[in-house]
Design a protein around this motif. Structure first.
Motif, PDB file in Angstrom:
ATOM      1  N   SER A  11       0.511  -0.998  -0.099  1.00 10.01           N
ATOM      2  CA  SER A  11      -0.010   0.366   0.464  1.00 10.01           C
ATOM      3  C   SER A  11       0.516   0.669   0.125  1.00 10.01           C
ATOM      4  O   SER A  11      -0.306  -0.472  -1.030  1.00 10.01           O
ATOM      5  N   CYS A  12       1.432   0.120  -3.035  1.00 13.82           N
ATOM      6  CA  CYS A  12       1.173   0.369  -3.632  1.00 13.82           C
ATOM      7  C   CYS A  12       1.637   1.561  -3.525  1.00 13.82           C
ATOM      8  O   CYS A  12       0.937   0.495  -4.377  1.00 13.82           O
ATOM      9  N   ALA A  13       2.089   2.048  -1.576  1.00 14.59           N
ATOM     10  CA  ALA A  13       2.621   0.672  -2.013  1.00 14.59           C
ATOM     11  C   ALA A  13       1.605   2.130  -3.221  1.00 14.59           C
ATOM     12  O   ALA A  13       1.721  -0.011  -3.278  1.00 14.59           O
ATOM     13  N   LEU A  14       3.014   2.120  -0.971  1.00 13.48           N
ATOM     14  CA  LEU A  14       2.734   1.216  -2.195  1.00 13.48           C
ATOM     15  C   LEU A  14       3.563   2.474  -1.501  1.00 13.48           C
ATOM     16  O   LEU A  14       3.213   1.412  -2.656  1.00 13.48           O
ATOM     17  N   ALA A  15       1.266   2.344  -2.958  1.00  9.26           N
ATOM     18  CA  ALA A  15       1.845   2.878  -3.964  1.00  9.26           C
ATOM     19  C   ALA A  15      -0.128   3.232  -5.071  1.00  9.26           C
ATOM     20  O   ALA A  15       2.321   2.789  -5.729  1.00  9.26           O
ATOM     21  N   ALA A 136      -3.598   4.466  -7.277  1.00  5.09           N
ATOM     22  CA  ALA A 136      -3.606   3.425  -7.696  1.00  5.09           C
ATOM     23  C   ALA A 136      -2.255   3.495  -8.714  1.00  5.09           C
ATOM     24  O   ALA A 136      -1.595   2.325  -8.747  1.00  5.09           O
ATOM     25  N   ASP A 137      -2.067   4.695  -9.151  1.00  5.07           N
ATOM     26  CA  ASP A 137      -0.830   4.488 -10.184  1.00  5.07           C
ATOM     27  C   ASP A 137       0.116   4.718  -9.688  1.00  5.07           C
ATOM     28  O   ASP A 137       0.889   3.555  -9.905  1.00  5.07           O
ATOM     29  N   ILE A 141       3.150   0.953  -9.945  1.00  3.98           N
ATOM     30  CA  ILE A 141       4.453   1.292  -9.651  1.00  3.98           C
ATOM     31  C   ILE A 141       5.271   0.796  -9.049  1.00  3.98           C
ATOM     32  O   ILE A 141       6.648   0.355  -8.695  1.00  3.98           O
ATOM     33  N   LEU A 142       4.656   1.251  -7.410  1.00  6.29           N
ATOM     34  CA  LEU A 142       5.917   0.786  -6.882  1.00  6.29           C
ATOM     35  C   LEU A 142       6.001  -0.780  -6.739  1.00  6.29           C
ATOM     36  O   LEU A 142       6.831  -1.010  -5.986  1.00  6.29           O
ATOM     37  N   THR A 143       4.639  -1.468  -6.313  1.00  6.25           N
ATOM     38  CA  THR A 143       4.408  -2.539  -5.855  1.00  6.25           C
ATOM     39  C   THR A 143       5.521  -3.854  -6.633  1.00  6.25           C
ATOM     40  O   THR A 143       6.177  -4.648  -5.539  1.00  6.25           O
ATOM     41  N   ASP A 173       8.470  10.720  -7.484  1.00  6.02           N
ATOM     42  CA  ASP A 173       7.644  11.225  -8.339  1.00  6.02           C
ATOM     43  C   ASP A 173       6.204  10.069  -7.749  1.00  6.02           C
ATOM     44  O   ASP A 173       5.663  10.687  -7.426  1.00  6.02           O
ATOM     45  N   ALA A 174       6.171   8.363  -8.369  1.00  6.01           N
ATOM     46  CA  ALA A 174       5.518   8.199  -8.150  1.00  6.01           C
ATOM     47  C   ALA A 174       5.275   8.231  -6.620  1.00  6.01           C
ATOM     48  O   ALA A 174       3.333   7.957  -6.708  1.00  6.01           O
ATOM     49  N   ALA A 175       5.996   8.294  -5.742  1.00  6.27           N
ATOM     50  CA  ALA A 175       5.709   7.524  -4.257  1.00  6.27           C
ATOM     51  C   ALA A 175       4.686   9.088  -3.719  1.00  6.27           C
ATOM     52  O   ALA A 175       3.947   8.849  -2.893  1.00  6.27           O
ATOM     53  N   ARG A 176       5.695   9.776  -4.130  1.00  5.16           N
ATOM     54  CA  ARG A 176       5.037  11.492  -4.252  1.00  5.16           C
ATOM     55  C   ARG A 176       3.384  12.115  -4.031  1.00  5.16           C
ATOM     56  O   ARG A 176       2.785  11.929  -3.392  1.00  5.16           O
TER      57      ARG A 176
END
Length: 200
Positions: A11-15, A136-137, A141-143, A173-176
């Motif tokens: 959580s993916c979480a994540l992301a 969700a994006d 990406i991160l998971t 960038d994805a995490a932020r």
């Protein structure tokens, strides 16, 4: 350690905005390629900006997301507690097996997690749906990167390097983005659902 719900914040979480197909992007480190898993938004409903959506269904799906992410968090914590209790006697073989099993669980659970995000976004008011898809994006990406990092853990000392998987422009960038949207979703879930969505 927390799962990427953002199994971002993991959580993916994540992301997790879902789009069809998959995409690759260089991570800026020696030409390596990062593959992002995505999901086709088969249940997306185009809503007018003032359409309230189905709040009850949105909350139910986001609670499913939270529960799925918390399972990863709990499993990770169980491993870490075991390592802490074992101390110097911790078996590298047992540690490796435990994290490989966790990586399998994370990857195997990703389609279900993304589907829950998709259903939540389809039911949500337009403004909330945008934030859900941003989380969700990030999760998509991160998971996979998190799972790959888990498979490389052989001892407790390797955990110190785990955050390094997010030290690329794409991962950061994805995490932020997902982290910010996850916090924004709290404004909706705290009032409408009776729980905090983010795990940051």
């Amino acid at each position: 350690m927390k799962s990427v719900r953002v199994l971002v914040s993991l959580s993916c979480a994540l992301a997790l905005a879902a789009c069809s197909g998959s995409e690759s992007a260089g991570d800026g480190s020696g030409g390596s390629v990062v593959i992002a898993q995505t999901i086709a938004p088969t249940t997306v409903v185009e809503r007018a900006p003032d359409d309230p959506g189905d709040v009850e269904q949105t909350c139910a799906e986001l609670e499913t997301v939270r529960d799925l992410s918390d399972r990863v968090t709990d499993a990770t914590n169980d491993i870490l507690i075991g390592l802490s209790e074992a101390g110097a006697d911790a078996s590298e073989a047992d540690t490796l097996v435990a994290f490989v099993s966790l990586a399998d669980d994370v990857e195997n659970g990703l389609p279900e997690l993304l589907a829950a995000y998709d259903r939540a976004a389809a039911a949500a008011p337009a403004g909330v749906a945008v934030e859900i898809r941003a989380v969700a994006d990030g999760t998509a990406i991160l998971t996979p990167q998190l799972a790959a990092a888990y498979r490389q853990i052989e001892s407790a000392s390797d955990l110190a390097d785990l955050e390094g998987i997010f030290n690329t422009p794409q991962m950061e960038d994805a995490a932020r983005r997902a982290g910010i949207s996850s916090l924004r979703l709290d404004n909706f879930t705290n009032v409408s659902c009776g729980f905090r969505f983010s795990n940051g």
